[in-house]
Design an enzyme around this catalytic site. Structure first.
Site, PDB file in Angstrom:
ATOM      1  N   ASN A  28     -11.563  13.513 -37.071  1.00  0.00           N
ATOM      2  CA  ASN A  28     -11.856  12.073 -37.128  1.00  0.00           C
ATOM      3  C   ASN A  28     -13.225  11.697 -36.554  1.00  0.00           C
ATOM      4  OD1 ASN A  28     -11.017  12.648 -34.542  1.00  0.00           O
ATOM      5  ND2 ASN A  28     -10.014  10.672 -34.244  1.00  0.00           N
TER       6      ASN A  28
ATOM      7  N   GLU B 120      -7.375  17.131 -25.573  1.00  0.00           N
ATOM      8  CA  GLU B 120      -7.459  15.702 -25.911  1.00  0.00           C
ATOM      9  C   GLU B 120      -6.555  15.501 -27.111  1.00  0.00           C
ATOM     10  OE1 GLU B 120      -8.770  13.528 -24.189  1.00  0.00           O
ATOM     11  OE2 GLU B 120     -10.184  14.597 -22.914  1.00  0.00           O
TER      12      GLU B 120
ATOM     13  N   CYS C 187      -7.547   8.396 -31.925  1.00  0.00           N
ATOM     14  CA  CYS C 187      -6.452   8.808 -31.038  1.00  0.00           C
ATOM     15  C   CYS C 187      -6.031   7.724 -30.061  1.00  0.00           C
ATOM     16  CB  CYS C 187      -6.903  10.043 -30.263  1.00  0.00           C
ATOM     17  SG  CYS C 187      -8.485   9.812 -29.467  1.00  0.00           S
TER      18      CYS C 187
ATOM     19  N   GLU D 178     -12.898  14.416 -20.589  1.00  0.00           N
ATOM     20  CA  GLU D 178     -14.198  14.646 -21.212  1.00  0.00           C
ATOM     21  C   GLU D 178     -15.126  13.537 -20.741  1.00  0.00           C
ATOM     22  OE1 GLU D 178     -13.201  15.216 -25.543  1.00  0.00           O
ATOM     23  OE2 GLU D 178     -13.782  17.252 -24.992  1.00  0.00           O
TER      24      GLU D 178
HETATM   25  P1  NDP Z   1      -4.921  19.141 -35.532  1.00  0.00           P
HETATM   26  O1  NDP Z   1      -4.160  19.349 -34.272  1.00  0.00           O
HETATM   27  O2  NDP Z   1      -4.231  19.380 -36.811  1.00  0.00           O
HETATM   28  O3  NDP Z   1      -6.211  20.085 -35.561  1.00  0.00           O
HETATM   29  C1  NDP Z   1      -7.173  20.077 -34.547  1.00  0.00           C
HETATM   30  C2  NDP Z   1      -7.981  21.343 -34.610  1.00  0.00           C
HETATM   31  O4  NDP Z   1      -7.187  22.451 -34.175  1.00  0.00           O
HETATM   32  C3  NDP Z   1      -8.457  21.714 -36.009  1.00  0.00           C
HETATM   33  O5  NDP Z   1      -9.725  22.298 -35.919  1.00  0.00           O
HETATM   34  C4  NDP Z   1      -7.416  22.699 -36.457  1.00  0.00           C
HETATM   35  O6  NDP Z   1      -7.841  23.504 -37.520  1.00  0.00           O
HETATM   36  C5  NDP Z   1      -7.185  23.467 -35.176  1.00  0.00           C
HETATM   37  N1  NDP Z   1      -5.903  24.148 -35.053  1.00  0.00           N
HETATM   38  C6  NDP Z   1      -4.734  23.846 -35.662  1.00  0.00           C
HETATM   39  N2  NDP Z   1      -3.761  24.667 -35.230  1.00  0.00           N
HETATM   40  C7  NDP Z   1      -4.325  25.514 -34.331  1.00  0.00           C
HETATM   41  C8  NDP Z   1      -3.843  26.586 -33.529  1.00  0.00           C
HETATM   42  N3  NDP Z   1      -2.557  26.968 -33.545  1.00  0.00           N
HETATM   43  N4  NDP Z   1      -4.696  27.231 -32.714  1.00  0.00           N
HETATM   44  C9  NDP Z   1      -5.996  26.841 -32.643  1.00  0.00           C
HETATM   45  N5  NDP Z   1      -6.515  25.845 -33.371  1.00  0.00           N
HETATM   46  C10 NDP Z   1      -5.688  25.179 -34.212  1.00  0.00           C
HETATM   47  O7  NDP Z   1      -5.513  17.686 -35.421  1.00  0.00           O
HETATM   48  P2  NDP Z   1      -6.264  16.854 -36.545  1.00  0.00           P
HETATM   49  O8  NDP Z   1      -7.513  17.543 -36.924  1.00  0.00           O
HETATM   50  O9  NDP Z   1      -5.256  16.534 -37.593  1.00  0.00           O
HETATM   51  O10 NDP Z   1      -6.664  15.532 -35.750  1.00  0.00           O
HETATM   52  C11 NDP Z   1      -5.794  14.471 -35.555  1.00  0.00           C
HETATM   53  C12 NDP Z   1      -5.145  14.541 -34.189  1.00  0.00           C
HETATM   54  O11 NDP Z   1      -6.134  14.648 -33.181  1.00  0.00           O
HETATM   55  C13 NDP Z   1      -4.359  13.296 -33.859  1.00  0.00           C
HETATM   56  O12 NDP Z   1      -3.135  13.623 -33.247  1.00  0.00           O
HETATM   57  C14 NDP Z   1      -5.236  12.576 -32.870  1.00  0.00           C
HETATM   58  O13 NDP Z   1      -4.562  11.717 -32.019  1.00  0.00           O
HETATM   59  C15 NDP Z   1      -5.879  13.712 -32.151  1.00  0.00           C
HETATM   60  N6  NDP Z   1      -7.126  13.273 -31.546  1.00  0.00           N
HETATM   61  C16 NDP Z   1      -7.203  13.154 -30.181  1.00  0.00           C
HETATM   62  C17 NDP Z   1      -8.350  12.662 -29.579  1.00  0.00           C
HETATM   63  C18 NDP Z   1      -8.454  12.575 -28.097  1.00  0.00           C
HETATM   64  O14 NDP Z   1      -9.574  12.595 -27.612  1.00  0.00           O
HETATM   65  N7  NDP Z   1      -7.394  12.464 -27.342  1.00  0.00           N
HETATM   66  C19 NDP Z   1      -9.491  12.227 -30.364  1.00  0.00           C
HETATM   67  C20 NDP Z   1      -9.325  12.431 -31.778  1.00  0.00           C
HETATM   68  C21 NDP Z   1      -8.173  12.925 -32.328  1.00  0.00           C
HETATM   69  P3  NDP Z   1      -7.641  22.970 -39.017  1.00  0.00           P
HETATM   70  O15 NDP Z   1      -8.331  21.690 -39.150  1.00  0.00           O
HETATM   71  O16 NDP Z   1      -8.286  23.979 -39.857  1.00  0.00           O
HETATM   72  O17 NDP Z   1      -6.166  22.861 -39.210  1.00  0.00           O
END
Ligand code: NDP
Length: 484
Positions: free
Chosen positions: A149, A246, A280, A458
């Site tokens: 995002n 996060e 998020c 962060e």
């Molecule tokens: P995901 O959890 O699906 O993915 C996040 C990242 O982790 C991606 O690069 C993903 O790869 C990777 N990933 C997935 N599974 C694994 C694993 N088992 N081991 C290591 N890496 C892995 O999140 P989204 O990208 O869908 O983002 C949305 C989510 O992020 C929402 O829940 C949102 O709330 C949260 N978020 C939190 C923020 C915060 O600061 N608190 C800010 C922004 C978002 P791939 O994309 O290839 O699947």
């Protein structure tokens, strides 16, 4: 656009196994380009490169490192237009947002940590028999794993404090938005960053796992979903890597009866429709005091009705597409669930039709009323433009209900009563609370969640705590008084 490769040791590199995946434009559904997918041997090469890079980088002074970060920030600003456009094309974010909220935020972060890099210091204290001092040392090689995002912002929020403290970082963007992290890598190099200090590998969850389990990596910082956070922490446990997480949220915005209504409505809109609701910290549960509910709803619906859904590259667009067709289907599924469970739609609730963008993943800004706390859309993170309205009568009641969630990322309070504002802020189980505003995240301010919304902070100088290890050195001033 030509194939995008991995960025390792200051240059583009083909993936060892020759695998690629596609990244799409969510407004049109068209393929933008192919992106190299890293396998284990690419990750191993990236780690070996980072080790060499970190040795050079950590030997430089904090001031020298800081200068590179500040120069990178300047380059980001110089290339703002092209980077903002790329972010909008790859992630569907309105071009009205990306220059400031994405590229600008990344530049702010690099500037801030560039300025702080020379100020990392330990402490000194006299103790019986001598004194001790502490040394904040880099942890070594850190992995950054990003969500889709805020792609360039997340890459900067993770790499800037890591690099300022003398670490190297291997960054894996989300597979849906892999492009701008590569541009950041190019700019780091142009600014003088030694090769290997910032490597970008691409891929899916499997590639992420290669980082979280790699013995050469000391720390993982993830932005993602709660489930991913738990998987990352479990994987990191085997080699006792420290983690910063996060994660997601279901944050409350509480509007008391003495609030400035226009400001509160503006905040509720920012907290639900900015970036199409894919943030998020969003205030997806808007609690409005019963005595002002009618007036609040009237203003909210009137303003939300004017939001323009459309082409992210049109400067007049307020709301772009969901990042992917899959994600759009998930959000529409939640909207259906809201209807089925008895929610009353005040606005939106459907896939949006945008002429000329028939394949785009657009959803109408949606407002639900008539909800109760146990409904699915009030409990679960939707990550789309869906605002849930809830009523309340007393402060005690609303605080208890606001906290009745496994998440604890953020919260907001609107009131003109300063005592109540601080009292409620203190009681909210949330890592970030805004009083009379919502979703502002200046880099000076620590950012991170409580409960299942994450671990660690962060931004701000607090981030250094996660990217340094503190060594204690005791110095004897006298003889060794051995009793034998
Ligand atoms: P995901 O959890 O699906 O993915 C996040 C990242 O982790 C991606 O690069 C993903 O790869 C990777 N990933 C997935 N599974 C694994 C694993 N088992 N081991 C290591 N890496 C892995 O999140 P989204 O990208 O869908 O983002 C949305 C989510 O992020 C929402 O829940 C949102 O709330 C949260 N978020 C939190 C923020 C915060 O600061 N608190 C800010 C922004 C978002 P791939 O994309 O290839 O699947």
């Amino acid at each position: 656009m030509e194939d995008q490769l991995l960025w390792i040791h200051g240059q583009y590199k083909h993936p060892e196994k020759g695998s690629f995946f596609e990244t799409n434009n969510p407004a049109t559904g068209e393929v933008i380009c192919r992106v190299a997918e890293a396998g284990q041997s690419d990750v191993d090469i990236a780690v070996a490169s980072a080790r060499r890079g970190q040795a050079v980088w950590s030997a430089m002074s904090g001031a020298e490192r800081g200068r590179v970060l500040v120069r990178t920030a300047q380059l980001l600003r110089e290339h703002c237009e092209e980077l903002a456009r790329l972010e909008s094309v790859d992630g569907g974010k309105p071009i009205a947002e990306t220059p400031e909220a994405d590229v600008g935020s990344a530049a702010d972060c690099l500037e801030f940590f560039g300025g702080q890099a020379a100020s990392l210091h330990g402490e000194y204290q006299t103790v019986p028999g001598g004194f001790f001092y502490t040394r904040p040392e880099p942890v070594g090689i850190c992995a950054g794993i990003g969500a889709w995002n805020y792609p360039i912002q997340i890459a900067a929020w993770k790499s800037a404090p890591a690099l300022a403290a003398g670490n190297a970082m291997i960054f894996k963007p989300a597979e849906l938005t892999p492009l701008t992290a590569l541009k950041l890598a190019e700019l780091y190099k142009q600014a003088g960053l030694p090769d290997g200090v910032f490597n970008v590998i691409q891929g899916m969850a499997d590639t992420g796992k290669m980082l979280t389990t790699h013995p050469g990596i000391a720390k993982v910082s993830l932005t993602g979903e709660v489930g991913t956070g738990k998987a990352v922490m479990r994987a990191a446990a085997d080699s006792l890597k420290s983690v910063t997480l996060e994660l997601g949220g279901k944050s409350p915005l509480i509007v008391f009866d003495d609030a400035d209504l226009d400001n509160a409505v503006g905040a509720a809109m920012l907290g639900n429709f900015y970036t199409q609701g894919q943030i998020c910290t969003n205030s997806t549960r808007v609690f409005v005091h019963d005595t002002i509910r009618a007036a609040f709803i009237e203003k909210l619906v009137a303003r939300a009705r004017k939001l323009k859904v459309g082409d992210p590259l049109d400067p007049g667009t307020d709301v772009g597409p969901m990042v992917s067709a899959d994600h759009m289907r998930g959000v529409l599924g939640y909207i259906e669930k809201g209807k089925q469970e008895g929610g009353k739609l005040l606005l939106g609730g459907e896939r949006a039709k945008v002429p000329g963008f028939e394949q785009g993943n657009f959803i109408e800004p949606t407002i639900f009323d008539g909800l109760s706390d146990d409904m699915t859309i009030v409990r679960e993170e939707i990550f789309g433009p869906v605002l849930s309205l809830l009523g309340f009568t007393s402060e005690e009641e609303v605080v208890e209900r606001a906290n009745r969630t496994e998440f604890g990322l953020a919260g907001g309070v609107f009131t003109r009563d300063i005592q109540r504002a601080h009292r409620v802020a203190a009681q909210l189980e949330a890592g970030i609370v805004w009083i009379n505003h919502y979703n502002l995240t200046p880099v000076e301010m620590p950012f991170g969640g409580f409960k299942q919304s994450g671990i660690g902070k962060e931004n701000s100088r607090r981030a250094f705590e996660h990217y340094t290890r503190l060594k204690t050195v005791y110095v004897a001033e006298g003889d060794v008084d051995a009793p034998y």
